[in-house]
Enzyme design. Structure first.
Site, PDB file in Angstrom:
ATOM      1  N   ASP A  12       0.747  -1.163   0.213  1.00 14.12           N
ATOM      2  CA  ASP A  12       0.493   0.463  -0.351  1.00 14.12           C
ATOM      3  C   ASP A  12       0.648   1.134   0.371  1.00 14.12           C
ATOM      4  O   ASP A  12       0.473   2.375   1.020  1.00 14.12           O
ATOM      5  CB  ASP A  12      -0.966   0.105   0.910  1.00 14.12           C
ATOM      6  CG  ASP A  12      -1.965  -0.854   1.168  1.00 14.12           C
ATOM      7  OD1 ASP A  12      -2.291  -1.190  -0.055  1.00 14.12           O
ATOM      8  OD2 ASP A  12      -2.913  -1.935   1.867  1.00 14.12           O
ATOM      9  N   SER A  13       2.148   1.102  -0.513  1.00 15.05           N
ATOM     10  CA  SER A  13       3.037   2.417  -0.724  1.00 15.05           C
ATOM     11  C   SER A  13       2.653   3.204  -1.786  1.00 15.05           C
ATOM     12  O   SER A  13       3.064   4.461  -1.649  1.00 15.05           O
ATOM     13  CB  SER A  13       4.400   1.783  -1.162  1.00 15.05           C
ATOM     14  OG  SER A  13       4.384   1.394   0.267  1.00 15.05           O
ATOM     15  N   LYS A  15       2.074   1.863  -5.281  1.00 15.11           N
ATOM     16  CA  LYS A  15       2.904   1.496  -6.874  1.00 15.11           C
ATOM     17  C   LYS A  15       1.939   1.829  -8.013  1.00 15.11           C
ATOM     18  O   LYS A  15       1.836   1.782  -8.762  1.00 15.11           O
ATOM     19  CB  LYS A  15       3.120  -0.470  -6.145  1.00 15.11           C
ATOM     20  CG  LYS A  15       4.136  -0.729  -5.273  1.00 15.11           C
ATOM     21  CD  LYS A  15       5.120  -2.352  -5.473  1.00 15.11           C
ATOM     22  CE  LYS A  15       3.500  -3.204  -5.044  1.00 15.11           C
ATOM     23  NZ  LYS A  15       3.395  -2.710  -3.951  1.00 15.11           N
ATOM     24  N   THR A  16       0.132   1.173  -7.272  1.00 13.19           N
ATOM     25  CA  THR A  16      -0.487   0.974  -8.735  1.00 13.19           C
ATOM     26  C   THR A  16      -1.210   2.365  -9.425  1.00 13.19           C
ATOM     27  O   THR A  16      -1.192   2.619 -10.697  1.00 13.19           O
ATOM     28  CB  THR A  16      -1.758   0.590  -8.274  1.00 13.19           C
ATOM     29  OG1 THR A  16      -1.925  -1.353  -7.488  1.00 13.19           O
ATOM     30  CG2 THR A  16      -2.719   0.049  -9.150  1.00 13.19           C
ATOM     31  N   LYS A  32       1.047  -7.151 -14.193  1.00 15.45           N
ATOM     32  CA  LYS A  32       0.803  -7.376 -12.710  1.00 15.45           C
ATOM     33  C   LYS A  32       1.590  -8.687 -13.179  1.00 15.45           C
ATOM     34  O   LYS A  32       0.236  -9.774 -13.505  1.00 15.45           O
ATOM     35  CB  LYS A  32      -0.067  -6.728 -12.185  1.00 15.45           C
ATOM     36  CG  LYS A  32       0.216  -7.345 -10.673  1.00 15.45           C
ATOM     37  CD  LYS A  32       0.156  -6.391  -9.862  1.00 15.45           C
ATOM     38  CE  LYS A  32      -0.040  -7.292  -8.817  1.00 15.45           C
ATOM     39  NZ  LYS A  32      -0.062  -5.314  -7.318  1.00 15.45           N
ATOM     40  N   GLY A  99       3.919  -5.695  -3.278  1.00 17.33           N
ATOM     41  CA  GLY A  99       4.532  -6.026  -2.218  1.00 17.33           C
ATOM     42  C   GLY A  99       5.675  -5.207  -1.809  1.00 17.33           C
ATOM     43  O   GLY A  99       6.125  -3.840  -3.168  1.00 17.33           O
TER      44      GLY A  99
END
Length: 202
Positions: A12-13, A15-16, A32, A99
């Site tokens: 949840d940094s 990336k998407t 992905k 992740g």
């Protein structure tokens, strides 16, 4: 340009979101390789990119449980192996990891081994929070120890100039983009950041 592998200092940094910005900025395709749980990040990126010719590739492993890939694969009765991944041959592709770098895909291999196997340049997303300096520098040490090519860092969240300064001081790579803590992310915000990123990558 080689394919770009988007990894981060944790889950949840962002990336998407960063993957969508890169696809918009570069006119790149998206992949992905491992999706664990739903909704699919491929659908999220497709909903954020304005480019009419945007292309995505199906996941190599589409797993049902939102968990570490090695655990989700075990639940589904699947064996993941890094050698099973084959990058798209022609289109420049943004490849999103799952992740952080050392998330296991099996008992012996990690997510970052996918980037090495596919010979990608790496984009590191560092979201800013108390403790993010340590997590970012540990990730940088890992990438250096494995001699993996890091193209740059993207910071995400409420600005922290001193955290960013000390990270970049040790990183030896540029900051490619700073993303503010946005109340919502939509096509307009992705397009805005894509324009900023194009200037950096020139």
């Amino acid at each position: 340009m080689r394919h770009l592998f988007v990894t981060a200092i944790g889950t949840d940094s962002g990336k998407t979101m960063v993957s969508a910005i890169l696809c918009e900025a570069l006119g790149a395709a998206y992949w992905k390789p491992i999706q664990a749980g739903f909704p699919r990040d491929t659908d999220t990126v497709a909903s954020l990119v304005s480019n009419k010719i945007f292309k995505s590739f199906p996941e190599r492993y589409l797993l049902n449980t939102p968990a570490s890939p090695h655990a989700a694969a075990k639940i589904d009765g699947v064996n993941i192996s890094v050698k099973d991944f084959l990058a798209p041959a022609q289109e420049l592709t943004v490849i999103e990891g799952a992740g952080g770098c050392l998330v296991p895909v099996n008992d012996h291999e990690f997510v970052i081994d996918i980037a090495a196997h596919l010979e990608c340049d790496i984009i590191l997303v560092s979201n800013l929070y108390l403790g993010s300096i340590n997590h970012t520098l540990l990730t940088l040490e890992l990438l250096r120890s494995r001699k993996l090519p890091l193209k740059g860092i993207i910071f995400n969240g409420i600005p922290n100039p001193e955290s960013e300064r000390i990270i970049l001081h040790h990183a030896g790579v540029p900051c490619l983009l700073r993303i503010a803590q946005e109340p919502a992310i939509d096509k307009e915000r992705i397009s805005h950041y894509a324009k900023e990123l194009r200037e950096t990558l020139r």
